[in-house]
Design a protein around this motif. Sequence first.
Motif, PDB file in Angstrom:
ATOM      1  N   ARG A 131      -4.603 -13.594  -0.530  1.00 20.42           N
ATOM      2  CA  ARG A 131      -3.386 -14.327  -0.888  1.00 20.42           C
ATOM      3  C   ARG A 131      -2.731 -14.924   0.351  1.00 20.42           C
ATOM      4  O   ARG A 131      -2.231 -16.058   0.316  1.00 20.42           O
ATOM      5  CB  ARG A 131      -2.401 -13.393  -1.603  1.00 20.42           C
ATOM      6  N   PHE A 132      -2.728 -14.169   1.444  1.00 21.66           N
ATOM      7  CA  PHE A 132      -2.114 -14.669   2.672  1.00 21.66           C
ATOM      8  C   PHE A 132      -2.882 -15.884   3.194  1.00 21.66           C
ATOM      9  O   PHE A 132      -2.290 -16.861   3.669  1.00 21.66           O
ATOM     10  CB  PHE A 132      -2.096 -13.555   3.717  1.00 21.66           C
ATOM     11  N   ALA A 151      -9.741  -2.651  -1.620  1.00 22.64           N
ATOM     12  CA  ALA A 151      -9.535  -3.717  -2.606  1.00 22.64           C
ATOM     13  C   ALA A 151      -8.132  -4.304  -2.495  1.00 22.64           C
ATOM     14  O   ALA A 151      -7.944  -5.533  -2.576  1.00 22.64           O
ATOM     15  CB  ALA A 151      -9.777  -3.177  -4.015  1.00 22.64           C
ATOM     16  N   ALA A 152      -7.127  -3.444  -2.285  1.00 21.40           N
ATOM     17  CA  ALA A 152      -5.749  -3.928  -2.152  1.00 21.40           C
ATOM     18  C   ALA A 152      -5.571  -4.717  -0.862  1.00 21.40           C
ATOM     19  O   ALA A 152      -4.889  -5.757  -0.833  1.00 21.40           O
ATOM     20  CB  ALA A 152      -4.783  -2.746  -2.189  1.00 21.40           C
ATOM     21  N   VAL A 153      -6.171  -4.238   0.225  1.00 19.62           N
ATOM     22  CA  VAL A 153      -6.096  -4.966   1.502  1.00 19.62           C
ATOM     23  C   VAL A 153      -6.712  -6.350   1.352  1.00 19.62           C
ATOM     24  O   VAL A 153      -6.129  -7.367   1.754  1.00 19.62           O
ATOM     25  CB  VAL A 153      -6.805  -4.174   2.618  1.00 19.62           C
ATOM     26  N   ASP A 154      -7.903  -6.409   0.773  1.00 21.47           N
ATOM     27  CA  ASP A 154      -8.573  -7.698   0.631  1.00 21.47           C
ATOM     28  C   ASP A 154      -7.799  -8.641  -0.286  1.00 21.47           C
ATOM     29  O   ASP A 154      -7.779  -9.860  -0.063  1.00 21.47           O
ATOM     30  CB  ASP A 154      -9.992  -7.499   0.099  1.00 21.47           C
ATOM     31  N   LEU A 184       0.804  -1.220   0.000  1.00 22.83           N
ATOM     32  CA  LEU A 184       0.000   0.000   0.000  1.00 22.83           C
ATOM     33  C   LEU A 184       0.836   1.270   0.000  1.00 22.83           C
ATOM     34  O   LEU A 184       0.464   2.263  -0.630  1.00 22.83           O
ATOM     35  CB  LEU A 184      -0.933   0.012   1.211  1.00 22.83           C
ATOM     36  N   VAL A 185       1.953   1.248   0.739  1.00 21.58           N
ATOM     37  CA  VAL A 185       2.743   2.464   0.909  1.00 21.58           C
ATOM     38  C   VAL A 185       3.872   2.540  -0.106  1.00 21.58           C
ATOM     39  O   VAL A 185       4.017   3.533  -0.822  1.00 21.58           O
ATOM     40  CB  VAL A 185       3.296   2.551   2.350  1.00 21.58           C
ATOM     41  N   ARG A 186       4.660   1.485  -0.199  1.00 24.55           N
ATOM     42  CA  ARG A 186       5.876   1.554  -1.004  1.00 24.55           C
ATOM     43  C   ARG A 186       5.636   1.257  -2.478  1.00 24.55           C
ATOM     44  O   ARG A 186       6.206   1.920  -3.353  1.00 24.55           O
ATOM     45  CB  ARG A 186       6.917   0.601  -0.425  1.00 24.55           C
ATOM     46  N   ARG A 187       4.796   0.264  -2.794  1.00 28.98           N
ATOM     47  CA  ARG A 187       4.611  -0.110  -4.198  1.00 28.98           C
ATOM     48  C   ARG A 187       3.521   0.712  -4.885  1.00 28.98           C
ATOM     49  O   ARG A 187       3.768   1.415  -5.854  1.00 28.98           O
ATOM     50  CB  ARG A 187       4.277  -1.603  -4.311  1.00 28.98           C
ATOM     51  N   ASP A 188       2.284   0.629  -4.376  1.00 24.52           N
ATOM     52  CA  ASP A 188       1.158   1.272  -5.048  1.00 24.52           C
ATOM     53  C   ASP A 188       0.946   2.724  -4.622  1.00 24.52           C
ATOM     54  O   ASP A 188       0.184   3.443  -5.273  1.00 24.52           O
ATOM     55  CB  ASP A 188      -0.128   0.482  -4.785  1.00 24.52           C
ATOM     56  N   ASP A 247      -5.342  -0.256  10.466  1.00 29.95           N
ATOM     57  CA  ASP A 247      -5.359   1.204  10.402  1.00 29.95           C
ATOM     58  C   ASP A 247      -4.558   1.643   9.174  1.00 29.95           C
ATOM     59  O   ASP A 247      -3.349   1.465   9.125  1.00 29.95           O
ATOM     60  CB  ASP A 247      -4.750   1.785  11.677  1.00 29.95           C
ATOM     61  N   VAL A 248      -5.258   2.200   8.174  1.00 29.38           N
ATOM     62  CA  VAL A 248      -4.618   2.647   6.940  1.00 29.38           C
ATOM     63  C   VAL A 248      -5.014   4.091   6.678  1.00 29.38           C
ATOM     64  O   VAL A 248      -6.211   4.408   6.600  1.00 29.38           O
ATOM     65  CB  VAL A 248      -5.015   1.776   5.737  1.00 29.38           C
TER      66      VAL A 248
END
Length: 459
Positions: free
Chosen positions: A348-349, A340-343, A299-303, A326-327
């Motif tokens: 995947r996890f 959507a990215a979190v889900d 979320l922070v570094r890539r997207d 917390d985002v």
Amino acid sequence: MPMGHTATPPPATGGLTATEHRLANGLRVVLSEDHLTPVAAVCLWYDVGSRHEVAGRTGLAHLFEHLMFQGSAQVQGNGHFELVQGAGGSLNGSTSFERTNYYETMPAHELELALWLEADRMGSLLTALDDESMENQRDVVKNERRQRYDNVPYGTAFEKLTAMAYPEGHPYHHTPIGSMADLDAASLEDAREFFRTYYAPNNAVLTVVGDIDTEQTLGWIEKYFGSVPGHEGKKPPRDGTLPEVIGEQMREVLEEEVPSRALMAAYRLPHDGTRECDAADLALTALGGGESSRLNKRLVRRDRLAVGAGFGLLRLAGAPSLGWLDVKASGGVEVTEIEAAVDDELRRFAEEGPTPEEMERAQAQLEREWLDRLATVGGRADELCRYAVLFGDPQLALTAVQRVLDITAEEVREVAAARLRPDNRAVLVYEPTEPAESAEAAEQAAGDDETHETEEPGQ
């Protein structure tokens, strides 16, 4: 002395030991000698927290924590602070869902003073508790609520998510801070009855850790605490049992004056003290524990969808624990993109589990955190109290690290698949509103030919 005594050190404690004792009045005592530095920590846990409160009297446990620093029979006013700090020590107290604790760290030669102070207020606080101290601390707690909850960005998030994750009537539905209305309603007699019920030696655990002589310390404890009478009027806390999964996604959108959009969520997770809870802790650490965690990297570094992303565990013994997501969004990013990215990462996890590198890093991180707590006299005293009060065995504190290291990657994957699901979370979405002053300035700058409608903060 009328004490039981066990001193058999459990295995795998890293050289740390603790001895257990009990006074005739029911006070449990745990001592751990550590002569590395000339300091000693005193920690006293009372088995009372917000889960013991009833409707209409929320916040009483936390209010009483403050009242305990307002003087006792032989220590007037602010004397507890003055005596400890004057002797070179530090002190404080705190309240949670499941306990209230008080603690001092002292130069070793001032240990007797700390024990005397704690015993004096345990045995005689009611003689000093009056309307003046009650009103004084009621105002202090109300102001604390304003500063930490009501008047800061995102301040009520924890309170709102807790109320969503634990249904109405559940003992964990409300947070320890309590409501303004209930704080106003609390009477002096409520406080006195609360003290008589819960602040008894047979409802407490006292730990002393550091540069101590065990026999001398036991002598002081018997001398100062031994005459405090026990009390048998305490009722057990209400049952906190809930289904493992909420069964639906609960959701609330808040439009408030906050710096940026935010996505916050609470997941029901296994009870503290279980192997599954340790596995959940490792899962959340791998997913959101620090800059190298999976969510932070995505979320922070890539997207670059967020300026910060964290996922942590609130361990609870009497109810399902809470996984806290917390985002905080980057400028202009919609919460739907973040969600959507979190889900996607959680899915995947749950399917693949942590990589060997993630597993190793998460275990190392939790191991370091545990060892940091056990390495200080104050941290070890607190952990010994916690395991004694919540699980009945202080020795478990000394083996907690190994239990975390014994968890397998498959156990981590399983708990993630079972619990980190959309139908097992309460969600808060924050949408910023424009401050009233900025709206007025913008309207004036735009001229008379344009009209702007601006919602007031919080609307």
